[in-house]
Each structure stands twice: as structure tokens, then as C-alpha cells.
Write a protein that holds these residues in place. Structure first.
Motif, short mmCIF file in Angstrom:
data_model
loop_
_atom_site.label_atom_id
_atom_site.label_comp_id
_atom_site.label_asym_id
_atom_site.label_seq_id
_atom_site.Cartn_x
_atom_site.Cartn_y
_atom_site.Cartn_z
N ILE A 201 31.87 43.04 77.37
CA ILE A 201 30.43 43.18 77.13
C ILE A 201 29.77 43.98 78.24
O ILE A 201 28.92 44.86 77.99
CB ILE A 201 29.78 41.78 77.00
N ILE A 202 30.16 43.71 79.49
CA ILE A 202 29.60 44.46 80.62
C ILE A 202 29.97 45.93 80.52
O ILE A 202 29.13 46.82 80.73
CB ILE A 202 30.10 43.85 81.95
N PRO A 255 22.84 57.05 71.98
CA PRO A 255 23.87 56.23 72.65
C PRO A 255 24.28 55.01 71.84
O PRO A 255 25.44 54.59 71.89
CB PRO A 255 23.21 55.83 73.98
N ALA A 256 23.35 54.43 71.07
CA ALA A 256 23.71 53.26 70.25
C ALA A 256 24.74 53.64 69.19
O ALA A 256 25.68 52.88 68.94
CB ALA A 256 22.45 52.68 69.60
N VAL A 257 24.58 54.81 68.57
CA VAL A 257 25.54 55.26 67.56
C VAL A 257 26.91 55.50 68.20
O VAL A 257 27.95 55.11 67.65
CB VAL A 257 25.02 56.54 66.87
N ILE A 258 26.93 56.14 69.37
CA ILE A 258 28.20 56.41 70.06
C ILE A 258 28.90 55.10 70.41
O ILE A 258 30.12 54.96 70.23
CB ILE A 258 27.96 57.27 71.31
N ILE A 259 28.15 54.13 70.91
CA ILE A 259 28.74 52.84 71.28
C ILE A 259 29.27 52.12 70.04
O ILE A 259 30.36 51.52 70.07
CB ILE A 259 27.71 51.97 72.01
N ALA A 260 28.51 52.17 68.95
CA ALA A 260 28.96 51.50 67.74
C ALA A 260 30.27 52.09 67.22
O ALA A 260 31.20 51.35 66.87
CB ALA A 260 27.86 51.60 66.66
N VAL A 261 30.35 53.41 67.19
CA VAL A 261 31.58 54.06 66.73
C VAL A 261 32.75 53.73 67.67
O VAL A 261 33.87 53.43 67.23
CB VAL A 261 31.37 55.58 66.62
N SER A 262 32.50 53.79 68.98
CA SER A 262 33.56 53.50 69.95
C SER A 262 34.04 52.07 69.84
O SER A 262 35.24 51.79 69.94
CB SER A 262 33.05 53.78 71.37
N ALA A 263 33.09 51.13 69.64
CA ALA A 263 33.48 49.71 69.53
C ALA A 263 34.27 49.45 68.26
O ALA A 263 35.16 48.59 68.25
CB ALA A 263 32.22 48.84 69.57
N ILE A 264 33.97 50.17 67.19
CA ILE A 264 34.73 49.98 65.95
C ILE A 264 36.12 50.58 66.07
O ILE A 264 37.12 49.97 65.64
CB ILE A 264 33.96 50.63 64.77
N VAL A 265 36.21 51.75 66.70
CA VAL A 265 37.51 52.43 66.81
C VAL A 265 38.43 51.71 67.79
O VAL A 265 39.61 51.48 67.50
CB VAL A 265 37.31 53.90 67.22
N PRO A 267 37.78 48.51 70.21
CA PRO A 267 37.09 47.47 70.98
C PRO A 267 37.91 46.95 72.15
O PRO A 267 37.34 46.47 73.13
CB PRO A 267 36.86 46.37 69.94
N GLN A 268 39.23 47.07 72.07
CA GLN A 268 40.08 46.58 73.16
C GLN A 268 40.05 47.51 74.37
O GLN A 268 40.61 47.17 75.42
CB GLN A 268 41.53 46.41 72.67
N ASN A 269 39.43 48.67 74.25
CA ASN A 269 39.40 49.63 75.35
C ASN A 269 38.22 49.44 76.29
O ASN A 269 38.01 50.23 77.20
CB ASN A 269 39.37 51.06 74.79
N TYR A 270 37.42 48.40 76.05
CA TYR A 270 36.33 48.06 76.97
C TYR A 270 36.82 47.00 77.95
O TYR A 270 37.14 45.88 77.55
CB TYR A 270 35.11 47.55 76.20
N GLY A 271 36.89 47.36 79.22
CA GLY A 271 37.40 46.46 80.24
C GLY A 271 38.79 46.85 80.68
O GLY A 271 39.70 46.95 79.84
N THR A 272 38.96 47.10 81.97
CA THR A 272 40.25 47.52 82.51
C THR A 272 40.85 46.41 83.37
O THR A 272 40.29 45.32 83.48
CB THR A 272 40.10 48.80 83.35
N PHE A 273 41.98 46.75 83.96
CA PHE A 273 42.69 45.78 84.78
C PHE A 273 41.89 45.39 86.02
O PHE A 273 41.89 44.23 86.44
CB PHE A 273 44.03 46.40 85.19
N THR A 274 41.18 46.34 86.62
CA THR A 274 40.47 46.09 87.87
C THR A 274 38.96 46.11 87.73
O THR A 274 38.27 45.55 88.57
CB THR A 274 40.88 47.13 88.93
N HIS A 275 38.40 46.78 86.71
CA HIS A 275 36.96 46.93 86.59
C HIS A 275 36.52 46.77 85.13
O HIS A 275 37.31 46.97 84.21
CB HIS A 275 36.49 48.30 87.11
N CYS A 276 35.25 46.44 84.96
CA CYS A 276 34.66 46.34 83.63
C CYS A 276 34.09 47.71 83.24
O CYS A 276 32.88 47.95 83.31
CB CYS A 276 33.57 45.27 83.62
N TRP A 277 35.00 48.59 82.84
CA TRP A 277 34.63 49.95 82.47
C TRP A 277 35.57 50.38 81.35
O TRP A 277 36.34 49.57 80.83
CB TRP A 277 34.70 50.86 83.68
N LEU A 278 35.51 51.63 80.95
CA LEU A 278 36.33 52.11 79.85
C LEU A 278 37.76 52.36 80.30
O LEU A 278 37.99 52.86 81.41
CB LEU A 278 35.74 53.41 79.29
#
Length: 450
Positions: A201-202, A255-265, A267-278
Motif C-alpha cells: 500500500i505504501i 496518475p490514478a489511471v496509471i496506478i490502476a492499470v499497474s495494480a491490475i497487471v 500487484p505483486q510488484n509493489y514492495g521490494t525486499f528492502t524498501h516499499c517501492w516498485l
């Protein structure tokens, strides 16, 4: 292994079925961590448990609608710098160990709990988190703190300073708000990798806020272009129409449209091993860097057009010199803003391993310093370099100083008056006392005898 047997045995036609948990004592020596390929940002990845298999039949992989929970005992105790990863054996042809369908639930020094939606062969990998540069950490924390203070002052200025209220100020305000929220969330939540849902979420909110910053910067470039073009084409556009029809739907909708498409394609790519980023895997980072690059290129086209129009205007005789001067100031601020936001993030394209350690360190330090001081530079460009804002600041400070001086003067006057009244009362008291004693003395005098 904690499994819902009713769900696991659903659909089976056999009269007797067994749920089995098999532990392999030495299979981990063969199927070790070298078969784990998704290790970007990880160091010293090792197998830290026995390999186990959960099954209810002869199939190698059985999908479940309800998750199965597996608790592993660590071969080596963990510490704060270690990250435990739940994996299953996908096969040599598919890449070895994989995290698809399995997620980490909880870890302590001795145990790790995993959650998976299929039955297969499982294990726990341990990775050592990369050691952070303490200097970069200090620069980030100090720079973002100063930027937050400057952005807060800029937001108050854009809201309260009446002489500068126009469409440009509204655009500056929205940009400052998005950047303030992004920096605040980055400072407080970028390292909150547990739990994973919160980290995702972050990461999504940071993705949205930083994209919104660039979208508002694009709208500022468009507004500047329309304003300058209005010098040459009469009544080409109106500020009110631009504000109502384009500003907020585009500023937050893109940005809302870009986030929505990215989250659908992915969703597991939000959050990394060390940071809360892509995540950098499979090019998902381009869901951020791609729009950023497009916005920077479009703004460059706008600014070149603006400079060309201004050059032609300045070369001709024109009575509206003040309008042209104001437009030149707007152009300078917009180009400065493009450098502040665009060029700083542009350095991120060169933060790759191929550039070498020395050059990579220089780019990393430059990237960190410029990005953390974005709020300071925006406050300087849009507030301190604005003559009207400086005049308002002087009025506010002079008013506050006069208020303090007036209050201190009234306090001193009231104090002096109180002291005068006290002196007057004491002297009156003494005067009355003296009169009374005189009359008493006169009564005590002996009367003449006849």
C-alpha cells in the motif's frame, strides 16, 4: 503443516486419501539457494531450512482455494539484517526456487511461518540485506525534513497570500501538496517492509504521489505555453476555463489511471525486499519511469516553444513590456522547476551497475541531495524570488512586530498605571492616618480649669 483437509480433499474420487508431509534431511545440499534467480537487492542468499513436501496424492503441484500454513525451523538463527523468503520448487526448466503463490507470514530468530496456495516442495531461504550507506541515510533524513518545512511554508503562502491568487498559484499549491505528502510518506514508511500488505500500500501511494507531482508539473508547462501563446493570439484561452476543465481531472486522474492499470497487471510488484517501492523485476519500474520520461520530453517541447515565442516578441516593438517581463519570469521559474523535478529523477536512469562503483556513488549522492532538497528549491523559486510574496512577508513580519510592540507598550503602561495608583492610595492612606492622629492628640490635651 496446517491445512484445511476438507478443501484439500475436495473433488477426490478415491475412498481413502492421506495428507502427507515429507521432510528431506539432505536434499537441501543439492537444491540449494543457487537455484534462486530473483535475488536483486539481496546478498548472501542461503537455504535456511530443510526441504519439505506437502501432498495428498501423486501430483507434484496441487492448487488450493484455502491456504496451507507451513512452519519451518531455521538451520541458522536470524538477526535484524536477515530476510526470510518462502519458496517452492518450480523445477529446473522454470528456474528452480520460486515465490509465486507463497508469501511470508512471520519470522523470529528460530522459526519462519509461510502461507501457500498450493501443495508442492517448500523451503525457506535467508538473505542478508545490503548494508546502507550511513552518509546517504543522514542526507536523506535531514534533507527531507528541511524540504517538508519549506513545503509547509510554501503551502501556507499559496493559501494565504491574496495578491498572488491565480491559476499558476493553484498549480504550485497542488504540486507542493503532492510533494509534501510524498516526502512525508517516504520518510516515515519507505522501510516498513513488514507486513507485506502495508508495504504494498505504501509503495502504491508513493507511486501515485510522485506521478501526481510530474502531472502537475506538466500542467504548469501547458499553462505557461498557453499564456505565452496568448501574447500572439488574442483570446486563445482563458485561465478560468483552463482551471475548471483541465486542472483537477488531469492532475489526479492521469496518475490514478496509471496506478490502476499497474495494480491490475502486477500487484505483486509493489514492495521490494528492502524498501516499499516498485520492484525492478520484469521492467515494472517503467510504470513510473516511462510516464516521467514522457512528461519531461513534453515539457521540454513546451519550454522551447515558449522561448521561441518570447524571442520573437522581444525582437519586435511591443508596448506590453510588463506582460512580457512577467512571462519571462514565469518561464524562468518553470524551467527551474523542470530542472528540480525532471533532471533529478533523470539521474535515476543512470543508477545501474554498468556505470562502475565510483561513478555510481557520485550519481547516487547527486540523486539523493537534489531529490531531498526539492521542497527547498521550490520554496526559493516560487516564494522567496517572488516580489509580491516578499512584500507580503514584510507586511506579516511588520504586523507581528507592531503587535508585539503594542502589547509590550500596553503592558508597560498598565504596569506604570498600577504602580501610580498604588502610590496614590498609599499616600492617601498616610494622609488620612496623619489627620486622625492629630485630632486624637487634640482631644487628649488638658482642658483649661475654671
Amino acid at each position: 503443516m496446517d491445512i484445511n483437509c476438507a478443501d484439500a480433499l475436495k473433488g477426490t474420487l478415491r475412498e481413502s486419501t492421506a495428507v502427507a508431509l515429507i521432510t528431506y534431511q539432505s536434499l537441501g545440499d543439492i537444491l540449494n539457494a543457487s537455484f534462486f534467480s530473483k535475488r536483486k537487492g539481496m546478498q548472501e542468499v542461503k537455504l535456511n531450512s530443510h526441504v519439505v513436501s506437502g501432498t495428498i496424492g501423486l501430483k507434484e503441484k496441487i492448487s488450493l482455494s484455502e491456504p496451507v500454513f507451513l512452519t519451518f525451523h531455521h538451520d541458522q538463527p536470524g538477526d535484524k539484517r536477515t530476510k526470510h523468503i518462502c519458496v517452492y520448487w518450480e523445477g529446473l526448466e522454470e528456474g528452480g526456487w520460486s515465490t509465486e503463490g507463497c508469501s511470508h507470514v512471520y519470522s523470529n530468530g528460530s522459526y519462519t511461518k509461510c502461507k501457500c496456495f498450493h501443495l508442492s516442495s517448500f523451503a525457506v531461504l535467508v538473505a542478508l540485506a545490503p548494508k546502507e550507506d550511513p552518509v546517504l541515510t543522514v542526507i536523506t533524513q535531514v534533507g527531507l525534513t528541511i524540504s517538508l518545512l519549506c513545503l509547509f511554508l510554501a503551502i501556507l503562502t499559496f493559501l494565504l497570500c491574496q495578491p498572488i491568487q491565480n491559476t499558476s498559484t493553484s498549480l504550485h499549491l497542488q504540486l507542493s501538496l503532492c510533494l509534501f505528502l510524498a516526502h512525508l510518506l517516504f520518510l516515515t514508511g519507505i522501510n516498513r517492509t513488514e507486513p507485506e500488505v502495508l508495504c504494498s500500500i505504501i509503495a502504491g501511494l508513493l507511486h501515485f504521489l510522485y506521478l501526481a507531482c510530474f502531472t502537475w508539473m506538466l500542467l504548469e508547462g501547458l499553462h505557461l505555453f498557453l499564456t505565452v501563446r496568448n501574447l500572439r493570439v488574442a483570446n486563445y484561452t482563458s485561465t478560468g476555463r483552463f482551471k475548471k476543465r483541465f486542472m483537477y481531472p488531469l492532475g489526479y486522474g492521469i496518475p490514478a489511471v496509471i496506478i490502476a492499470v499497474s495494480a491490475i497487471v502486477g500487484p505483486q510488484n509493489y514492495g521490494t525486499f528492502t524498501h516499499c517501492w516498485l520492484k525492478l523485476d520484469k521492467g515494472f519500474i517503467w510504470s513510473f519511469m516511462g510516464p516521467v520520461a514522457v512528461i519531461i520530453l513534453i515539457n521540454l517541447v513546451f519550454y522551447f516553444q515558449v522561448l521561441w515565442i518570447l524571442r520573437s516578441k522581444l525582437s519586435s516593438l511591443n508596448k506590453e513590456v510588463s506582460t512580457i517581463q512577467d512571462t519571462r519570469v514565469m518561464t524562468f521559474k518553470a524551467i527551474s522547476q523542470l530542472f528540480i523535478l525532471g533532471c533529478s529523477w533523470g539521474l535515476g536512469f543512470f543508477m545501474v551497475e554498468e556505470v562502475g562503483k565510483t561513478i555510481g556513488s557520485i550519481i547516487a549522492y547527486s540523486f539523493t541531495i537534489i531529490n531531498t532538497l526539492q521542497g527547498v528549491l521550490l520554496f526559493v523559486v516560487h516564494c522567496l524570488l517572488n516580489r509580491q510574496v516578499r512584500m507580503e512577508y514584510k507586511k506579516w513580519f511588520s504586523g507581528m512586530r507592531k503587535g508585539v510592540e503594542t502589547e509590550s507598550t500596553e503592558m508597560s503602561r498598565s504596569t506604570t498605571q498600577n504602580k501610580t495608583e498604588e502610590v496614590g492610595k498609599s499616600s492617601e492612606f498616610l494622609h488620612k492616618g496623619g489627620t486622625a492622629s492629630s485630632s486624637a492628640d487634640s482631644t487628649k490635651q488638658p482642658q483649661p480649669q475654671l
